[in-house]
Write an enzyme that holds these catalytic residues in place. Structure first.
Site, short mmCIF file in Angstrom:
data_model
loop_
_atom_site.label_atom_id
_atom_site.label_comp_id
_atom_site.label_asym_id
_atom_site.label_seq_id
_atom_site.Cartn_x
_atom_site.Cartn_y
_atom_site.Cartn_z
CD1 TRP A 64 -1.42 0.30 -4.02
CD2 TRP A 64 -1.92 0.20 -6.20
NE1 TRP A 64 -2.74 0.61 -4.16
CE2 TRP A 64 -3.08 0.55 -5.49
CE3 TRP A 64 -1.99 0.07 -7.58
CZ2 TRP A 64 -4.29 0.79 -6.12
CZ3 TRP A 64 -3.21 0.31 -8.20
CH2 TRP A 64 -4.33 0.66 -7.48
CG ASN A 65 -2.52 5.31 -5.84
OD1 ASN A 65 -1.98 6.37 -6.15
ND2 ASN A 65 -3.81 5.13 -5.97
CG HIS A 79 -11.06 1.55 -1.64
ND1 HIS A 79 -10.10 2.39 -1.11
CD2 HIS A 79 -10.41 0.81 -2.59
CE1 HIS A 79 -8.94 2.16 -1.70
NE2 HIS A 79 -9.10 1.22 -2.60
CE1 TYR A 99 1.09 6.65 10.59
CE2 TYR A 99 2.95 8.15 10.34
CZ TYR A 99 2.40 7.00 10.87
OH TYR A 99 3.15 6.21 11.70
N PRO A 142 0.81 8.75 -5.51
CG PRO A 142 0.07 9.56 -7.59
CD PRO A 142 0.64 8.33 -6.92
CB VAL A 143 -3.43 7.56 -2.91
CG1 VAL A 143 -4.20 7.26 -1.63
CG2 VAL A 143 -4.41 7.90 -4.03
CG HIS A 144 2.45 6.30 0.32
ND1 HIS A 144 2.19 5.73 1.55
CD2 HIS A 144 3.76 6.68 0.34
CE1 HIS A 144 3.29 5.74 2.28
NE2 HIS A 144 4.26 6.31 1.57
CD1 TRP A 199 -2.26 -2.11 1.77
CD2 TRP A 199 -3.16 -0.88 0.14
NE1 TRP A 199 -3.39 -2.76 1.35
CE2 TRP A 199 -3.97 -2.03 0.35
CE3 TRP A 199 -3.53 0.03 -0.84
CZ2 TRP A 199 -5.13 -2.26 -0.38
CZ3 TRP A 199 -4.67 -0.21 -1.56
CH2 TRP A 199 -5.46 -1.34 -1.34
#
Length: 493
Positions: A381-382, A419, A394, A384-386, A378
Protein backbone atom coordinates in the site's frame (compact mmCIF):
# COMPACT_ATOMS: atom_id res chain seq x y z
CA UNK A 1 -0.46 -24.79 -6.84
CA UNK A 2 -0.55 -27.21 -3.92
CA UNK A 3 -3.10 -24.99 -2.16
CA UNK A 4 -5.32 -25.01 -5.26
CA UNK A 5 -5.09 -28.80 -5.52
CA UNK A 6 -6.17 -29.14 -1.89
CA UNK A 7 -9.17 -26.87 -2.52
CA UNK A 8 -10.15 -28.93 -5.59
CA UNK A 9 -9.96 -32.13 -3.56
CA UNK A 10 -12.16 -30.63 -0.84
CA UNK A 11 -14.72 -29.51 -3.40
CA UNK A 12 -14.68 -32.96 -5.05
CA UNK A 13 -15.34 -34.68 -1.70
CA UNK A 14 -18.20 -32.26 -1.00
CA UNK A 15 -19.76 -33.06 -4.39
CA UNK A 16 -19.57 -36.78 -3.76
CA UNK A 17 -21.25 -36.41 -0.37
CA UNK A 18 -24.09 -34.17 -1.59
CA UNK A 19 -25.34 -35.62 -4.88
CA UNK A 20 -25.20 -38.71 -7.11
CA UNK A 21 -25.11 -36.52 -10.21
CA UNK A 22 -21.67 -37.80 -11.26
CA UNK A 23 -22.78 -41.42 -10.92
CA UNK A 24 -25.43 -41.15 -13.60
CA UNK A 25 -23.91 -42.18 -16.91
CA UNK A 26 -24.60 -40.79 -20.33
CA UNK A 27 -26.20 -44.10 -21.29
CA UNK A 28 -28.79 -43.85 -18.54
CA UNK A 29 -29.54 -40.27 -19.60
CA UNK A 30 -30.22 -41.38 -23.18
CA UNK A 31 -32.52 -44.16 -21.96
CA UNK A 32 -34.53 -41.71 -19.89
CA UNK A 33 -34.97 -39.30 -22.79
CA UNK A 34 -36.35 -42.09 -24.95
CA UNK A 35 -39.22 -42.75 -22.56
CA UNK A 36 -42.76 -41.50 -23.40
CA UNK A 37 -43.11 -39.52 -20.09
CA UNK A 38 -41.22 -36.56 -21.62
CA UNK A 39 -38.60 -36.19 -18.81
CA UNK A 40 -37.58 -32.63 -17.96
CA UNK A 41 -35.05 -33.34 -15.21
CA UNK A 42 -31.32 -33.83 -15.53
CA UNK A 43 -28.48 -34.13 -12.99
CA UNK A 44 -27.74 -30.51 -11.91
CA UNK A 45 -26.55 -28.85 -8.70
CA UNK A 46 -27.98 -25.69 -7.17
CA UNK A 47 -26.24 -22.50 -8.24
CA UNK A 48 -25.00 -21.70 -4.73
CA UNK A 49 -23.32 -25.13 -4.45
CA UNK A 50 -19.55 -25.24 -4.96
CA UNK A 51 -19.94 -28.11 -7.41
CA UNK A 52 -22.23 -26.12 -9.74
CA UNK A 53 -19.34 -24.14 -11.23
CA UNK A 54 -21.52 -21.04 -11.41
CA UNK A 55 -19.61 -17.79 -10.79
CA UNK A 56 -21.59 -14.98 -12.43
CA UNK A 57 -22.83 -12.90 -9.49
CA UNK A 58 -22.76 -9.53 -11.28
CA UNK A 59 -26.37 -8.79 -10.34
CA UNK A 60 -25.69 -9.39 -6.65
CA UNK A 61 -22.61 -7.15 -6.82
CA UNK A 62 -24.73 -4.38 -8.39
CA UNK A 63 -27.34 -4.92 -5.67
CA UNK A 64 -24.64 -4.58 -2.99
CA UNK A 65 -23.31 -1.35 -4.47
CA UNK A 66 -26.83 0.06 -4.79
CA UNK A 67 -27.62 -0.85 -1.18
CA UNK A 68 -24.37 0.73 0.03
CA UNK A 69 -25.10 3.87 -2.00
CA UNK A 70 -28.59 4.17 -0.55
CA UNK A 71 -27.28 3.61 2.99
CA UNK A 72 -24.57 6.20 2.49
CA UNK A 73 -27.02 8.71 1.06
CA UNK A 74 -29.26 8.18 4.09
CA UNK A 75 -26.32 8.89 6.40
CA UNK A 76 -25.55 12.07 4.45
CA UNK A 77 -29.15 13.26 4.81
CA UNK A 78 -29.16 12.38 8.51
CA UNK A 79 -25.96 14.36 8.97
CA UNK A 80 -27.33 17.47 7.20
CA UNK A 81 -30.65 17.29 9.09
CA UNK A 82 -28.94 16.91 12.46
CA UNK A 83 -25.98 19.32 12.10
CA UNK A 84 -26.83 21.53 9.14
CA UNK A 85 -24.19 22.63 6.67
CA UNK A 86 -20.89 22.86 8.56
CA UNK A 87 -18.58 23.18 5.53
CA UNK A 88 -16.76 26.52 5.68
CA UNK A 89 -13.86 27.06 3.21
CA UNK A 90 -12.79 30.19 5.13
CA UNK A 91 -11.96 28.02 8.13
CA UNK A 92 -9.98 25.70 5.85
CA UNK A 93 -7.88 28.65 4.72
CA UNK A 94 -7.31 29.77 8.31
CA UNK A 95 -6.29 26.28 9.41
CA UNK A 96 -4.12 25.39 6.42
CA UNK A 97 -2.30 28.73 6.30
CA UNK A 98 -1.60 28.72 10.04
CA UNK A 99 -3.23 32.09 10.71
CA UNK A 100 -4.28 30.84 14.14
CA UNK A 101 -0.67 30.24 15.16
CA UNK A 102 1.23 32.39 17.61
CA UNK A 103 3.56 35.23 16.70
CA UNK A 104 6.39 34.44 14.32
CA UNK A 105 4.76 31.34 12.81
CA UNK A 106 6.91 28.76 14.64
CA UNK A 107 5.94 26.01 12.19
CA UNK A 108 7.48 27.93 9.29
CA UNK A 109 10.58 28.68 11.35
CA UNK A 110 11.10 24.98 12.08
CA UNK A 111 10.57 24.11 8.42
CA UNK A 112 13.22 26.66 7.37
CA UNK A 113 15.55 25.42 10.12
CA UNK A 114 15.51 21.95 8.53
CA UNK A 115 17.99 23.33 5.97
CA UNK A 116 20.66 23.34 8.73
CA UNK A 117 20.85 19.54 9.26
CA UNK A 118 20.71 19.11 5.48
CA UNK A 119 23.78 21.30 5.01
CA UNK A 120 25.57 19.58 7.89
CA UNK A 121 24.93 16.21 6.25
CA UNK A 122 26.31 17.39 2.89
CA UNK A 123 29.39 19.04 4.44
CA UNK A 124 30.23 15.88 6.39
CA UNK A 125 29.87 13.77 3.24
CA UNK A 126 32.22 16.10 1.35
CA UNK A 127 34.72 15.87 4.21
CA UNK A 128 34.57 12.07 4.19
CA UNK A 129 35.00 11.93 0.40
CA UNK A 130 38.06 14.21 0.57
CA UNK A 131 39.57 12.24 3.51
CA UNK A 132 39.41 15.35 5.69
CA UNK A 133 37.28 13.50 8.25
CA UNK A 134 37.89 10.04 9.60
CA UNK A 135 35.17 7.51 8.81
CA UNK A 136 34.28 6.90 12.47
CA UNK A 137 34.11 10.62 13.28
CA UNK A 138 31.95 11.32 10.25
CA UNK A 139 29.50 8.53 11.14
CA UNK A 140 29.21 9.85 14.71
CA UNK A 141 28.36 13.32 13.38
CA UNK A 142 25.80 11.82 11.01
CA UNK A 143 24.10 9.82 13.76
CA UNK A 144 23.94 12.83 16.10
CA UNK A 145 22.65 15.05 13.28
CA UNK A 146 19.87 12.63 12.27
CA UNK A 147 18.80 11.86 15.85
CA UNK A 148 18.69 15.56 16.76
CA UNK A 149 16.63 16.14 13.61
CA UNK A 150 13.87 13.92 15.04
CA UNK A 151 14.15 15.29 18.58
CA UNK A 152 13.86 18.98 17.64
CA UNK A 153 10.08 18.96 16.94
CA UNK A 154 9.44 16.93 20.10
CA UNK A 155 11.25 19.44 22.31
CA UNK A 156 10.12 22.66 20.62
CA UNK A 157 6.44 21.67 20.31
CA UNK A 158 6.40 20.44 23.91
CA UNK A 159 7.92 23.69 25.22
CA UNK A 160 6.16 26.14 22.86
CA UNK A 161 3.11 24.02 22.15
CA UNK A 162 0.60 26.80 22.77
CA UNK A 163 2.01 28.80 19.85
CA UNK A 164 1.65 25.95 17.33
CA UNK A 165 -1.51 25.19 15.41
CA UNK A 166 -2.41 21.51 15.12
CA UNK A 167 -1.97 21.47 11.33
CA UNK A 168 1.33 23.35 11.63
CA UNK A 169 2.70 20.92 14.22
CA UNK A 170 1.59 17.92 12.13
CA UNK A 171 3.23 19.40 9.01
CA UNK A 172 6.51 19.97 10.86
CA UNK A 173 6.55 16.42 12.25
CA UNK A 174 5.74 14.94 8.84
CA UNK A 175 8.48 16.91 7.06
CA UNK A 176 11.06 16.03 9.70
CA UNK A 177 10.13 12.33 9.47
CA UNK A 178 10.59 12.43 5.68
CA UNK A 179 13.95 14.19 6.12
CA UNK A 180 15.04 11.56 8.65
CA UNK A 181 14.33 8.72 6.21
CA UNK A 182 15.89 10.52 3.23
CA UNK A 183 19.02 11.57 5.07
CA UNK A 184 19.46 8.02 6.40
CA UNK A 185 19.28 6.74 2.82
CA UNK A 186 21.63 9.47 1.56
CA UNK A 187 24.27 8.69 4.19
CA UNK A 188 24.03 4.93 3.73
CA UNK A 189 24.19 5.00 -0.08
CA UNK A 190 27.17 7.34 -0.03
CA UNK A 191 28.83 4.99 2.46
CA UNK A 192 28.38 2.10 0.02
CA UNK A 193 29.78 4.21 -2.84
CA UNK A 194 32.67 5.54 -0.76
CA UNK A 195 33.68 2.05 0.35
CA UNK A 196 33.77 0.80 -3.24
CA UNK A 197 35.49 3.97 -4.46
CA UNK A 198 38.31 3.69 -1.91
CA UNK A 199 38.64 -0.03 -2.58
CA UNK A 200 39.10 0.58 -6.30
CA UNK A 201 41.52 3.42 -5.64
CA UNK A 202 43.63 1.25 -3.35
CA UNK A 203 43.73 -1.52 -5.99
CA UNK A 204 44.82 0.89 -8.72
CA UNK A 205 48.03 1.56 -6.78
CA UNK A 206 50.12 4.48 -8.00
CA UNK A 207 48.10 5.30 -11.05
CA UNK A 208 48.14 8.98 -10.09
CA UNK A 209 51.81 9.18 -11.17
CA UNK A 210 50.87 8.76 -14.86
CA UNK A 211 52.02 11.71 -16.93
CA UNK A 212 49.67 14.25 -18.51
CA UNK A 213 50.65 13.08 -21.99
CA UNK A 214 49.64 9.52 -21.16
CA UNK A 215 46.27 10.73 -19.84
CA UNK A 216 45.69 12.67 -23.05
CA UNK A 217 46.53 9.59 -25.14
CA UNK A 218 44.08 7.49 -23.11
CA UNK A 219 41.32 10.08 -23.67
CA UNK A 220 42.04 10.12 -27.44
CA UNK A 221 41.82 6.32 -27.61
CA UNK A 222 38.54 6.46 -25.65
CA UNK A 223 37.11 8.96 -28.13
CA UNK A 224 38.21 6.81 -31.08
CA UNK A 225 36.45 3.77 -29.63
CA UNK A 226 33.18 5.73 -29.36
CA UNK A 227 33.48 7.62 -32.64
CA UNK A 228 31.54 6.89 -35.84
CA UNK A 229 34.63 6.50 -38.00
CA UNK A 230 35.05 10.21 -38.76
CA UNK A 231 36.55 11.08 -35.40
CA UNK A 232 33.29 12.53 -34.04
CA UNK A 233 30.80 11.10 -31.59
CA UNK A 234 27.30 10.90 -33.14
CA UNK A 235 24.76 13.17 -31.47
CA UNK A 236 22.04 10.49 -31.43
CA UNK A 237 24.28 8.17 -29.45
CA UNK A 238 25.04 10.98 -27.00
CA UNK A 239 21.32 11.55 -26.48
CA UNK A 240 20.50 7.85 -26.23
CA UNK A 241 23.06 7.07 -23.53
CA UNK A 242 23.10 9.80 -20.85
CA UNK A 243 26.28 10.27 -18.90
CA UNK A 244 26.11 8.64 -15.49
CA UNK A 245 27.13 10.46 -12.31
CA UNK A 246 29.84 8.71 -10.30
CA UNK A 247 30.89 9.14 -6.69
CA UNK A 248 32.01 11.68 -5.44
CA UNK A 249 30.69 13.92 -8.26
CA UNK A 250 27.19 13.61 -6.77
CA UNK A 251 28.08 15.51 -3.59
CA UNK A 252 26.62 18.92 -4.36
CA UNK A 253 23.50 20.86 -3.36
CA UNK A 254 21.65 20.45 -6.66
CA UNK A 255 21.79 16.67 -6.50
CA UNK A 256 20.89 16.55 -2.79
CA UNK A 257 17.92 18.93 -3.09
CA UNK A 258 16.61 17.06 -6.13
CA UNK A 259 16.54 13.91 -4.00
CA UNK A 260 14.83 15.75 -1.13
CA UNK A 261 12.05 16.90 -3.48
CA UNK A 262 11.77 13.67 -5.49
CA UNK A 263 8.84 11.33 -4.68
CA UNK A 264 11.07 8.63 -3.20
CA UNK A 265 12.82 7.85 0.08
CA UNK A 266 15.67 5.81 -1.44
CA UNK A 267 18.68 7.71 -2.76
CA UNK A 268 20.46 6.87 -6.01
CA UNK A 269 23.22 8.66 -7.88
CA UNK A 270 21.31 8.28 -11.16
CA UNK A 271 17.53 8.25 -10.95
CA UNK A 272 15.47 7.10 -13.96
CA UNK A 273 14.31 10.25 -15.74
CA UNK A 274 11.63 11.12 -18.28
CA UNK A 275 12.45 13.16 -21.36
CA UNK A 276 9.52 15.60 -21.15
CA UNK A 277 6.60 16.82 -19.03
CA UNK A 278 3.18 15.63 -20.18
CA UNK A 279 0.98 18.72 -19.93
CA UNK A 280 -2.39 16.95 -19.93
CA UNK A 281 -1.23 14.48 -17.31
CA UNK A 282 0.13 17.34 -15.20
CA UNK A 283 -3.11 19.36 -15.41
CA UNK A 284 -5.16 16.30 -14.39
CA UNK A 285 -3.00 15.71 -11.33
CA UNK A 286 -3.18 19.41 -10.33
CA UNK A 287 -6.98 19.36 -10.57
CA UNK A 288 -7.11 16.14 -8.56
CA UNK A 289 -4.97 17.65 -5.80
CA UNK A 290 -7.07 20.83 -5.61
CA UNK A 291 -10.42 19.03 -5.72
CA UNK A 292 -9.19 16.22 -3.45
CA UNK A 293 -8.08 18.61 -0.71
CA UNK A 294 -11.51 20.25 -0.73
CA UNK A 295 -13.28 16.87 -0.57
CA UNK A 296 -11.14 15.67 2.34
CA UNK A 297 -11.55 18.93 4.26
CA UNK A 298 -15.30 18.97 3.61
CA UNK A 299 -15.73 15.38 4.82
CA UNK A 300 -13.65 16.12 7.89
CA UNK A 301 -15.59 19.26 8.79
CA UNK A 302 -19.09 17.99 7.98
CA UNK A 303 -18.91 14.35 8.99
CA UNK A 304 -15.81 13.43 11.00
CA UNK A 305 -15.80 16.17 13.66
CA UNK A 306 -19.43 15.61 14.80
CA UNK A 307 -18.97 11.82 14.90
CA UNK A 308 -15.76 12.10 16.95
CA UNK A 309 -17.32 14.57 19.40
CA UNK A 310 -20.39 12.37 19.90
CA UNK A 311 -18.16 9.41 20.77
CA UNK A 312 -16.53 11.17 23.74
CA UNK A 313 -19.20 10.64 26.43
CA UNK A 314 -19.95 6.93 25.69
CA UNK A 315 -16.21 6.22 25.48
CA UNK A 316 -15.52 8.05 28.76
CA UNK A 317 -18.36 6.19 30.53
CA UNK A 318 -17.20 2.84 29.07
CA UNK A 319 -20.69 2.19 27.71
CA UNK A 320 -19.75 -0.69 25.42
CA UNK A 321 -23.00 -0.77 23.45
CA UNK A 322 -23.02 2.95 22.64
CA UNK A 323 -19.26 2.95 22.10
CA UNK A 324 -19.61 0.15 19.53
CA UNK A 325 -22.40 2.09 17.81
CA UNK A 326 -20.25 5.24 17.72
CA UNK A 327 -17.28 3.24 16.44
CA UNK A 328 -19.27 1.77 13.56
CA UNK A 329 -20.78 5.16 12.73
CA UNK A 330 -17.35 6.82 12.75
CA UNK A 331 -15.83 4.01 10.66
CA UNK A 332 -17.72 5.00 7.49
CA UNK A 333 -16.61 8.66 7.14
CA UNK A 334 -13.14 7.81 8.44
CA UNK A 335 -12.68 5.06 5.87
CA UNK A 336 -14.03 7.24 3.07
CA UNK A 337 -11.59 9.97 4.08
CA UNK A 338 -8.73 7.46 4.23
CA UNK A 339 -9.47 6.24 0.70
CA UNK A 340 -9.63 9.82 -0.60
CA UNK A 341 -6.39 10.65 1.21
CA UNK A 342 -4.70 7.58 -0.27
CA UNK A 343 -5.65 8.53 -3.83
CA UNK A 344 -4.83 12.19 -3.22
CA UNK A 345 -1.38 11.42 -1.81
CA UNK A 346 -0.08 8.33 -3.58
CA UNK A 347 -1.58 8.87 -7.00
CA UNK A 348 -2.30 12.57 -7.50
CA UNK A 349 0.38 14.40 -5.49
CA UNK A 350 3.30 11.99 -5.94
CA UNK A 351 2.61 11.70 -9.67
CA UNK A 352 2.45 15.51 -9.81
CA UNK A 353 5.89 15.80 -8.18
CA UNK A 354 7.27 13.01 -10.35
CA UNK A 355 6.07 14.72 -13.52
CA UNK A 356 7.51 18.10 -12.54
CA UNK A 357 10.88 16.56 -11.61
CA UNK A 358 11.04 14.15 -14.60
CA UNK A 359 11.10 11.26 -12.12
CA UNK A 360 9.99 8.18 -14.04
CA UNK A 361 9.61 5.53 -11.29
CA UNK A 362 5.92 5.92 -10.45
CA UNK A 363 5.52 2.68 -8.48
CA UNK A 364 3.98 4.42 -5.47
CA UNK A 365 1.48 1.68 -4.60
CA UNK A 366 0.52 -1.84 -5.59
CA UNK A 367 -2.84 -3.66 -5.50
CA UNK A 368 -3.13 -3.57 -1.70
CA UNK A 369 -6.92 -3.93 -1.95
CA UNK A 370 -6.38 -7.56 -3.04
CA UNK A 371 -4.05 -8.37 -0.13
CA UNK A 372 -4.87 -11.75 1.39
CA UNK A 373 -2.92 -11.14 4.60
CA UNK A 374 -1.54 -8.24 6.62
CA UNK A 375 2.04 -8.74 5.44
CA UNK A 376 1.00 -8.38 1.81
CA UNK A 377 -0.96 -5.23 2.63
CA UNK A 378 2.00 -3.51 4.30
CA UNK A 379 4.25 -4.50 1.40
CA UNK A 380 1.94 -3.04 -1.23
CA UNK A 381 0.00 0.00 0.00
CA UNK A 382 2.97 2.39 0.55
CA UNK A 383 5.75 1.40 -1.82
CA UNK A 384 8.20 4.28 -1.05
CA UNK A 385 8.26 3.36 2.65
CA UNK A 386 8.34 -0.37 1.89
CA UNK A 387 11.35 0.03 -0.42
CA UNK A 388 13.14 2.10 2.23
CA UNK A 389 12.44 -0.47 4.97
CA UNK A 390 13.69 -3.36 2.84
CA UNK A 391 16.74 -1.58 1.43
CA UNK A 392 17.97 0.33 4.48
CA UNK A 393 16.66 -1.65 7.45
CA UNK A 394 15.54 -5.22 6.73
CA UNK A 395 18.43 -6.35 4.48
CA UNK A 396 21.20 -4.67 6.57
CA UNK A 397 19.81 -6.26 9.75
CA UNK A 398 19.71 -9.71 8.09
CA UNK A 399 23.27 -9.20 6.79
CA UNK A 400 24.38 -8.54 10.39
CA UNK A 401 23.37 -12.10 11.22
CA UNK A 402 19.87 -11.61 12.64
CA UNK A 403 16.98 -13.81 11.58
CA UNK A 404 14.31 -12.65 9.16
CA UNK A 405 11.73 -12.69 11.95
CA UNK A 406 13.91 -10.41 14.10
CA UNK A 407 14.45 -8.09 11.15
CA UNK A 408 10.67 -7.93 10.54
CA UNK A 409 10.03 -7.11 14.22
CA UNK A 410 12.64 -4.32 14.07
CA UNK A 411 10.98 -2.90 10.93
CA UNK A 412 7.55 -2.89 12.64
CA UNK A 413 9.10 -1.33 15.76
CA UNK A 414 10.61 1.59 13.80
CA UNK A 415 7.35 2.02 11.88
CA UNK A 416 5.38 1.97 15.15
CA UNK A 417 7.66 4.64 16.62
CA UNK A 418 7.09 7.03 13.71
CA UNK A 419 3.33 6.39 13.67
CA UNK A 420 3.26 7.36 17.34
CA UNK A 421 5.58 10.30 16.66
CA UNK A 422 3.27 11.74 13.99
CA UNK A 423 0.25 11.61 16.33
CA UNK A 424 1.48 12.20 19.89
CA UNK A 425 3.89 15.08 19.22
CA UNK A 426 1.35 17.38 17.46
CA UNK A 427 -1.37 16.51 20.01
CA UNK A 428 1.08 16.87 22.93
CA UNK A 429 -0.48 13.74 24.47
CA UNK A 430 2.25 11.15 24.69
CA UNK A 431 0.29 7.90 24.57
CA UNK A 432 1.14 4.63 22.89
CA UNK A 433 -2.07 3.76 21.04
CA UNK A 434 -0.61 4.14 17.54
CA UNK A 435 2.54 2.31 18.64
CA UNK A 436 0.50 -0.57 20.06
CA UNK A 437 -1.68 -0.61 16.95
CA UNK A 438 1.34 -1.07 14.70
CA UNK A 439 2.93 -3.73 16.92
CA UNK A 440 -0.43 -5.52 16.99
CA UNK A 441 -0.01 -6.03 13.23
CA UNK A 442 2.47 -8.84 14.01
CA UNK A 443 -0.06 -11.19 15.73
CA UNK A 444 -2.79 -9.96 13.37
CA UNK A 445 -0.58 -11.07 10.49
CA UNK A 446 -0.56 -14.57 11.94
CA UNK A 447 -4.37 -14.54 12.19
CA UNK A 448 -4.80 -13.34 8.60
CA UNK A 449 -2.41 -16.01 7.28
CA UNK A 450 -4.28 -18.67 9.27
CA UNK A 451 -7.57 -17.56 7.72
CA UNK A 452 -6.01 -17.45 4.27
CA UNK A 453 -4.52 -20.95 4.50
CA UNK A 454 -7.45 -22.69 6.19
CA UNK A 455 -10.48 -20.84 4.78
CA UNK A 456 -9.25 -19.37 1.50
CA UNK A 457 -7.93 -16.09 0.12
CA UNK A 458 -11.28 -14.35 0.48
CA UNK A 459 -11.33 -14.69 4.27
CA UNK A 460 -7.75 -13.46 4.54
CA UNK A 461 -8.74 -10.38 2.52
CA UNK A 462 -11.76 -9.85 4.80
CA UNK A 463 -9.46 -9.80 7.84
CA UNK A 464 -7.30 -7.15 6.14
CA UNK A 465 -10.27 -4.93 5.30
CA UNK A 466 -11.74 -5.34 8.80
CA UNK A 467 -8.49 -4.20 10.43
CA UNK A 468 -8.36 -1.14 8.15
CA UNK A 469 -12.01 -0.14 8.60
CA UNK A 470 -12.25 -0.60 12.38
CA UNK A 471 -8.68 -0.05 13.61
CA UNK A 472 -8.31 3.58 12.55
CA UNK A 473 -11.56 4.97 14.06
CA UNK A 474 -10.83 3.14 17.31
CA UNK A 475 -7.44 4.87 17.50
CA UNK A 476 -9.07 8.23 16.70
CA UNK A 477 -11.57 7.79 19.52
CA UNK A 478 -8.78 6.91 21.97
CA UNK A 479 -6.63 9.91 21.08
CA UNK A 480 -9.56 12.32 21.08
CA UNK A 481 -10.63 11.06 24.51
CA UNK A 482 -7.10 11.43 25.92
CA UNK A 483 -6.66 14.85 24.29
CA UNK A 484 -9.89 16.15 25.79
CA UNK A 485 -9.11 14.68 29.21
CA UNK A 486 -5.65 16.27 29.16
CA UNK A 487 -6.68 19.73 27.92
CA UNK A 488 -10.40 20.08 28.70
CA UNK A 489 -11.08 17.81 31.67
CA UNK A 490 -13.70 20.21 33.07
CA UNK A 491 -15.71 20.03 29.82
CA UNK A 492 -15.65 16.24 29.80
CA UNK A 493 -16.73 16.06 33.43
Amino acid sequence: MSHENEENKVRYRRTQSVTRAEEITKKESKQRRSQPDKPCHQPRDSLFSWSSGFNNFTGLVNWGFLLLTMGGFRLVLENFIKYGIRVDPVQWFVVLTGRNEGEGHPSLLLIFYSIVPILICLIVEKGLAADILMESAGMIVHVINIVVLVLIPMVVIHVKGQTFSLVGAMTVCFIYCILFLKMWSYVQVNLWCRTRYKHRRSRSGRRQSISIAQLQNEREHEQERTSNGNGTIPNKEKDAVPKLVHYPDNLHLKDFFYFLLAPTLCYELNFPRTSRIRKRFLIKRILEVVIGVHIVMGLFQQWMIPSVRNSLVPFSNMDLTKTAERLLKLAIPNHLMWLCFFYLTFHSFLNLMGELLHFSDRNFYSDWWNANNIDTFWRSWNMPVHKWCVRHLYIPVVELGYSKISASVIVFFISAFFHEYLVSVPLKTFKIWAFMGMMAQIPLSTVSKFMEVNYGHRWGNIVVWTSIILGQPLAIMMYYHDYMITNYSDVVA
